[in-house]
Design a protein around this motif. Structure first.
Motif, PDB file in Angstrom:
ATOM      1  N   ILE A 239       0.871  -1.175   0.000  1.00  0.00           N
ATOM      2  CA  ILE A 239       0.000   0.000   0.000  1.00  0.00           C
ATOM      3  C   ILE A 239       0.903   1.218   0.000  1.00  0.00           C
ATOM      4  CG2 ILE A 239      -1.755   1.312   1.246  1.00  0.00           C
ATOM      5  CD1 ILE A 239      -2.776  -1.293   2.415  1.00  0.00           C
ATOM      6  N   ALA A 240       0.779   2.078  -1.013  1.00  0.00           N
ATOM      7  CA  ALA A 240       1.614   3.270  -1.132  1.00  0.00           C
ATOM      8  C   ALA A 240       0.712   4.485  -1.300  1.00  0.00           C
ATOM      9  CB  ALA A 240       2.567   3.150  -2.318  1.00  0.00           C
ATOM     10  N   SER A 241       0.925   5.510  -0.481  1.00  0.00           N
ATOM     11  CA  SER A 241       0.070   6.692  -0.529  1.00  0.00           C
ATOM     12  C   SER A 241       0.868   7.923  -0.938  1.00  0.00           C
ATOM     13  CB  SER A 241      -0.570   6.950   0.841  1.00  0.00           C
ATOM     14  OG  SER A 241       0.418   7.321   1.787  1.00  0.00           O
ATOM     15  N   GLY A 242       0.199   8.837  -1.650  1.00  0.00           N
ATOM     16  CA  GLY A 242       0.817  10.106  -1.999  1.00  0.00           C
ATOM     17  C   GLY A 242       2.136   9.943  -2.723  1.00  0.00           C
ATOM     18  N   ILE A 243       3.113  10.774  -2.360  1.00  0.00           N
ATOM     19  CA  ILE A 243       4.399  10.772  -3.041  1.00  0.00           C
ATOM     20  C   ILE A 243       5.167   9.470  -2.815  1.00  0.00           C
ATOM     21  CG2 ILE A 243       5.767  11.817  -1.190  1.00  0.00           C
ATOM     22  CD1 ILE A 243       7.133  13.518  -3.404  1.00  0.00           C
ATOM     23  N   ALA A 244       4.806   8.701  -1.793  1.00  0.00           N
ATOM     24  CA  ALA A 244       5.463   7.411  -1.556  1.00  0.00           C
ATOM     25  C   ALA A 244       5.241   6.467  -2.734  1.00  0.00           C
ATOM     26  CB  ALA A 244       4.945   6.786  -0.264  1.00  0.00           C
ATOM     27  N   PHE A 245       4.116   6.634  -3.445  1.00  0.00           N
ATOM     28  CA  PHE A 245       3.890   5.822  -4.646  1.00  0.00           C
ATOM     29  C   PHE A 245       4.945   6.121  -5.701  1.00  0.00           C
ATOM     30  CE2 PHE A 245       1.886   5.203  -8.856  1.00  0.00           C
ATOM     31  CZ  PHE A 245       1.598   3.843  -8.775  1.00  0.00           C
ATOM     32  N   PRO A 257       6.607  -6.003  -9.279  1.00  0.00           N
ATOM     33  CA  PRO A 257       6.157  -7.399  -9.386  1.00  0.00           C
ATOM     34  C   PRO A 257       5.073  -7.764  -8.374  1.00  0.00           C
ATOM     35  CG  PRO A 257       8.261  -7.315  -8.249  1.00  0.00           C
ATOM     36  CD  PRO A 257       7.969  -5.913  -8.700  1.00  0.00           C
ATOM     37  N   TYR A 258       4.893  -6.912  -7.349  1.00  0.00           N
ATOM     38  CA  TYR A 258       3.918  -7.204  -6.296  1.00  0.00           C
ATOM     39  C   TYR A 258       2.618  -6.443  -6.544  1.00  0.00           C
ATOM     40  CZ  TYR A 258       8.350  -8.390  -3.993  1.00  0.00           C
ATOM     41  OH  TYR A 258       9.581  -8.900  -3.704  1.00  0.00           O
ATOM     42  N   PRO A 259       1.492  -6.956  -6.060  1.00  0.00           N
ATOM     43  CA  PRO A 259       0.258  -6.165  -6.104  1.00  0.00           C
ATOM     44  C   PRO A 259       0.421  -4.874  -5.301  1.00  0.00           C
ATOM     45  CG  PRO A 259      -0.221  -8.467  -5.598  1.00  0.00           C
ATOM     46  CD  PRO A 259       1.265  -8.304  -5.484  1.00  0.00           C
ATOM     47  N   VAL A 260      -0.066  -3.765  -5.848  1.00  0.00           N
ATOM     48  CA  VAL A 260       0.092  -2.458  -5.206  1.00  0.00           C
ATOM     49  C   VAL A 260      -1.258  -1.753  -5.141  1.00  0.00           C
ATOM     50  CG1 VAL A 260       1.183  -0.175  -5.338  1.00  0.00           C
ATOM     51  CG2 VAL A 260       2.468  -2.212  -6.052  1.00  0.00           C
ATOM     52  N   LEU A 261      -1.594  -1.274  -3.966  1.00  0.00           N
ATOM     53  CA  LEU A 261      -2.759  -0.416  -3.797  1.00  0.00           C
ATOM     54  C   LEU A 261      -2.270   1.016  -3.636  1.00  0.00           C
ATOM     55  CD1 LEU A 261      -5.718   0.256  -3.348  1.00  0.00           C
ATOM     56  CD2 LEU A 261      -5.482  -0.488  -0.963  1.00  0.00           C
ATOM     57  N   LYS A 262      -2.533   1.846  -4.633  1.00  0.00           N
ATOM     58  CA  LYS A 262      -2.177   3.270  -4.581  1.00  0.00           C
ATOM     59  C   LYS A 262      -3.329   4.022  -3.929  1.00  0.00           C
ATOM     60  CE  LYS A 262      -1.760   7.332  -7.548  1.00  0.00           C
ATOM     61  NZ  LYS A 262      -3.008   7.927  -7.017  1.00  0.00           N
ATOM     62  N   LEU A 263      -3.031   4.744  -2.863  1.00  0.00           N
ATOM     63  CA  LEU A 263      -4.059   5.498  -2.141  1.00  0.00           C
ATOM     64  C   LEU A 263      -3.792   6.990  -2.234  1.00  0.00           C
ATOM     65  CD1 LEU A 263      -4.701   3.499   1.166  1.00  0.00           C
ATOM     66  CD2 LEU A 263      -6.147   3.649  -0.859  1.00  0.00           C
ATOM     67  N   SER A 264      -4.777   7.737  -2.717  1.00  0.00           N
ATOM     68  CA  SER A 264      -4.667   9.195  -2.772  1.00  0.00           C
ATOM     69  C   SER A 264      -5.957   9.890  -2.362  1.00  0.00           C
ATOM     70  CB  SER A 264      -4.276   9.646  -4.186  1.00  0.00           C
ATOM     71  OG  SER A 264      -2.936   9.311  -4.468  1.00  0.00           O
ATOM     72  N   GLN A 265      -6.944   9.116  -1.910  1.00  0.00           N
ATOM     73  CA  GLN A 265      -8.184   9.719  -1.422  1.00  0.00           C
ATOM     74  C   GLN A 265      -8.675   8.924  -0.229  1.00  0.00           C
ATOM     75  OE1 GLN A 265     -11.167  10.664  -4.380  1.00  0.00           O
ATOM     76  NE2 GLN A 265     -12.829  10.726  -2.889  1.00  0.00           N
ATOM     77  N   TYR A 266      -9.028   9.647   0.842  1.00  0.00           N
ATOM     78  CA  TYR A 266      -9.500   9.048   2.085  1.00  0.00           C
ATOM     79  C   TYR A 266     -10.912   9.553   2.359  1.00  0.00           C
ATOM     80  CZ  TYR A 266      -4.395   8.675   2.696  1.00  0.00           C
ATOM     81  OH  TYR A 266      -3.050   8.442   2.532  1.00  0.00           O
ATOM     82  N   PRO A 267     -11.721   8.811   3.163  1.00  0.00           N
ATOM     83  CA  PRO A 267     -11.402   7.770   4.128  1.00  0.00           C
ATOM     84  C   PRO A 267     -10.825   6.508   3.470  1.00  0.00           C
ATOM     85  CG  PRO A 267     -13.651   8.593   4.457  1.00  0.00           C
ATOM     86  CD  PRO A 267     -13.174   9.116   3.156  1.00  0.00           C
ATOM     87  N   PRO A 269     -10.392   3.244   1.879  1.00  0.00           N
ATOM     88  CA  PRO A 269     -11.347   2.347   1.210  1.00  0.00           C
ATOM     89  C   PRO A 269     -11.114   0.902   1.652  1.00  0.00           C
ATOM     90  CG  PRO A 269      -9.603   2.985  -0.309  1.00  0.00           C
ATOM     91  CD  PRO A 269      -9.326   3.708   0.965  1.00  0.00           C
ATOM     92  N   LYS A 270     -11.818   0.483   2.676  1.00  0.00           N
ATOM     93  CA  LYS A 270     -11.538  -0.802   3.315  1.00  0.00           C
ATOM     94  C   LYS A 270     -11.714  -1.985   2.362  1.00  0.00           C
ATOM     95  CE  LYS A 270     -12.870   0.797   7.963  1.00  0.00           C
ATOM     96  NZ  LYS A 270     -13.479   2.081   7.589  1.00  0.00           N
ATOM     97  N   ASP A 271     -12.669  -1.908   1.457  1.00  0.00           N
ATOM     98  CA  ASP A 271     -12.888  -3.026   0.533  1.00  0.00           C
ATOM     99  C   ASP A 271     -11.682  -3.247  -0.371  1.00  0.00           C
ATOM    100  OD1 ASP A 271     -15.340  -3.319   1.668  1.00  0.00           O
ATOM    101  OD2 ASP A 271     -16.506  -2.639  -0.063  1.00  0.00           O
ATOM    102  N   MET A 272     -11.031  -2.168  -0.779  1.00  0.00           N
ATOM    103  CA  MET A 272      -9.824  -2.310  -1.606  1.00  0.00           C
ATOM    104  C   MET A 272      -8.692  -2.930  -0.791  1.00  0.00           C
ATOM    105  SD  MET A 272      -9.761   1.253  -3.814  1.00  0.00           S
ATOM    106  CE  MET A 272      -8.799   0.663  -5.209  1.00  0.00           C
ATOM    107  N   VAL A 273      -8.613  -2.531   0.474  1.00  0.00           N
ATOM    108  CA  VAL A 273      -7.579  -3.084   1.359  1.00  0.00           C
ATOM    109  C   VAL A 273      -7.805  -4.582   1.541  1.00  0.00           C
ATOM    110  CG1 VAL A 273      -6.656  -3.085   3.711  1.00  0.00           C
ATOM    111  CG2 VAL A 273      -7.185  -0.913   2.570  1.00  0.00           C
ATOM    112  N   VAL A 274      -9.056  -4.974   1.771  1.00  0.00           N
ATOM    113  CA  VAL A 274      -9.375  -6.398   1.968  1.00  0.00           C
ATOM    114  C   VAL A 274      -9.083  -7.202   0.694  1.00  0.00           C
ATOM    115  CG1 VAL A 274     -11.250  -8.032   2.397  1.00  0.00           C
ATOM    116  CG2 VAL A 274     -11.050  -5.960   3.789  1.00  0.00           C
ATOM    117  N   LYS A 275      -9.394  -6.610  -0.461  1.00  0.00           N
ATOM    118  CA  LYS A 275      -9.108  -7.291  -1.728  1.00  0.00           C
ATOM    119  C   LYS A 275      -7.618  -7.544  -1.893  1.00  0.00           C
ATOM    120  CE  LYS A 275     -10.042  -7.053  -6.698  1.00  0.00           C
ATOM    121  NZ  LYS A 275     -10.670  -6.262  -7.793  1.00  0.00           N
TER     122      LYS A 275
END
Length: 536
Positions: A239-245, A257-267, A269-275
């Motif tokens: 999970i990488a947020s903001g400039i960390a992505f 090579p790994y699955p990555v969840l890019k986060l730039s909008q909150y709250p 999104p728990k469903d994406m995290v669970v996926k």
């Protein structure tokens, strides 16, 4: 059309192109360039966009709310500690709601390049139940502005946009719109009762805003700025947020090579995290600032998952991230690090040659030799450098405006002499109320308002109280006999030391105003004057 822009400039251009009617801000690194860009914008001038500096962040937030209530789009800009100053109207702005869109742009400063702490503004968004955007690139920062304004007007809430120092102060090519959006017209359709936070109204709005949180999370789930990238190696999910992505992308130029969840909008999104967690063995959270996502993740994913990041030690607990520490967390080889050259002497910050603050400290130190237990309470500005050699003159620096109230508290405890030193811009920002407290009790303190006629520390912006300080002090009730103005120059040292000594010996509240223009702005003004004379 393409432009090479700082992150701050991309935000400013994005706001203008989204139909901005007013920017409200107090200078604070790393956010200052946003307002300066709008001040210099031809489009802003043509459209009469409000673009003057405010006295502090609280007044900025309140003025932006007033513009929003009339249906227009407003931008509030500040650094992270400025959000503390405007916390009251910021948190309450969710309760009142908005009419025209409001974006509250906060620039955090990990590694504390020019700040007192590393606080992470995302906590404020969660606390206030306000949606938060966090761009991962300059292009995304530009694109987010219009989306965030539209979103603010749809959900009738402000939007917090959080950037960090590297995003604010690094450049990239940004594709901008050819035709900016028109400004909103005045709009009287809003429910004005929402803006009156009597308990009955506030309780009603609290239920509405609390109920909105599920909708905001669903919006984050569907946001174009949040995206799940599937990778082939499911031994780790990231999970990488903001400039960390961006830092993660630099580690894998050919794709992660790994699955990555890019986060730039909150709250979150728990469903994406669970996926993501459903397809991976372990999770690594890469985020700039404090472990905001990492901490929440432990309440979202099942206990069998190992959550790695700043809390677990894979990434540094404090300071800025960079591609090298991300590589280290991923178990990748890190390139050679170069030690500083031993031939280059360290250059700590220092007051400019010819600066009036130097003469103030020289005089103060000369007088205080006679008072072995003296305490000098400092404040935030260029003059904070008086803590360093050769002056070593101040004993505290906490937050904007604290010098006067801390000196008063020390005097209340029996300390004498208690001296407060504060700058002109800081005094009008949040020092006046402290002086009023001192005057009301005739506290035994000496206040020095070191006036260099500008907001010097952030680049020489206009200071709200220029040429008004004597009137302000009189208006607050200060005894005219103990309001002194001096010119801090070496030739005036006998006069200045005499006045400081006399006011220290006075058993009550006194104010000394050493006034001389900042050397940097003086040189700028002389160049401007010369250029005008040449044209004439």
């Amino acid at each position: 059309m393409k432009k090479l822009l700082l992150g701050d400039e991309a935000i400013a251009q994005g706001a203008l192109d989204a139909g901005l009617s007013g920017v409200y801000a107090y200078p604070g690194t790393p956010s200052t360039e946003i307002t300066e860009y709008i001040q210099l914008s031809k489009l802003a001038a043509e459209r009469n966009v409000h673009r003057r500096w405010c006295t502090n962040e609280k007044t900025a937030m309140e003025a932006a709310l007033g513009m929003s209530y009339m249906g227009k789009r407003a931008l509030v800009c500040m650094k992270h500690v400025g959000l503390n100053v405007c916390a009251d109207p910021f948190v309450n702005s969710a309760m009142t709601g908005t009419n025209g869109g409001i974006i509250v742009l906060v620039a955090d400063d990990p590694s504390m390049h020019s700040s007192q702490d590393e606080q992470d503004s995302r906590f404020y968004g969660k606390f206030a139940m306000i949606p938060t955007f966090e761009p991962s690139s300059q292009q995304e920062a530009y694109d987010m502005m219009e989306v965030a304004y539209d979103y603010s007007e749809r959900i009738k809430l402000p939007v917090l946009m959080r950037v960090t120092t590297r995003m604010a102060h690094s450049r990239a090519v940004v594709e901008v719109k050819e035709e900016p959006r028109p400004q909103n017209e005045l709009n009287y359709d809003a429910v004005a009762a929402n803006w009156v936070l009597l308990p009955a109204n506030a309780r009603r709005r609290n239920l509405v805003v609390t109920a909105q949180q599920k909708e905001l999370e669903q919006d984050a789930l569907n946001s174009p700025f949040n995206r799940l990238y599937e990778g082939n190696d499911h031994s780790l999910g990231i999970i990488a947020s903001g400039i960390a992505f961006n830092y993660l992308s630099e580690c894998f130029p050919d794709g992660c090579p790994y699955p990555v969840l890019k986060l730039s909008q909150y709250p979150l999104p728990k469903d994406m995290v669970v996926k993501l967690t459903d397809m991976c063995d372990d999770i690594l959270v890469i985020e700039e600032g404090q472990p905001f996502i990492e901490d929440m993740l432990r309440g979202v994913v099942p206990g069998k998952f190992s959550v790695k990041g700043r809390l677990s030690g894979e990434l540094p607990r404090t300071g800025e991230l960079n591609p090298d520490c991300v590589k280290k967390a991923l178990g990748m080889e890190v390139g050679e690090n170069y030690a500083p050259c031993e031939d280059v002497a360290p250059r700590p910050p220092a007051l400019c040659q010819g600066c009036g603050h130097r003469d103030v400290y020289a005089a103060l130190n000369e007088v205080l030799k006679e008072y072995p237990n003296a305490r000098v309470f400092g404040d935030i500005g260029c003059y904070t450098l008086g803590f360093l050699p050769p002056y070593k003159a101040i004993h505290s620096c906490v937050d904007m405006g604290a010098s006067i109230t801390m000196a008063k508290g020390a005097a209340d405890a029996g300390q004498w002499p208690a001296v407060a030193i504060i700058g002109d811009s800081t005094f009008t920002h949040s020092g006046m109320t402290g002086l009023l407290d001192a005057i009301n009790e005739n506290a035994n303190i000496t206040v020095i308002i070191s006036d260099n006629l500008t907001t010097a520390m952030t680049g020489g912006q206009d200071s709200a109280g220029t040429n008004k300080f004597e009137a302000i002090c009189r208006g607050l009730g200060l005894d005219e006999n103990h309001l002194k103005v001096v010119v801090p120059l070496p030739k005036n040292m006998p006069e200045i030391t005499r006045i400081i000594r006399e006011e220290i010996e006075y058993k009550g509240t006194s104010v000394i105003i050493p006034r001389r223009e900042c050397m940097q702005t003086l040189q700028r003004h002389l160049k401007q004057k010369k250029a005008k004379e040449v044209k004439a």
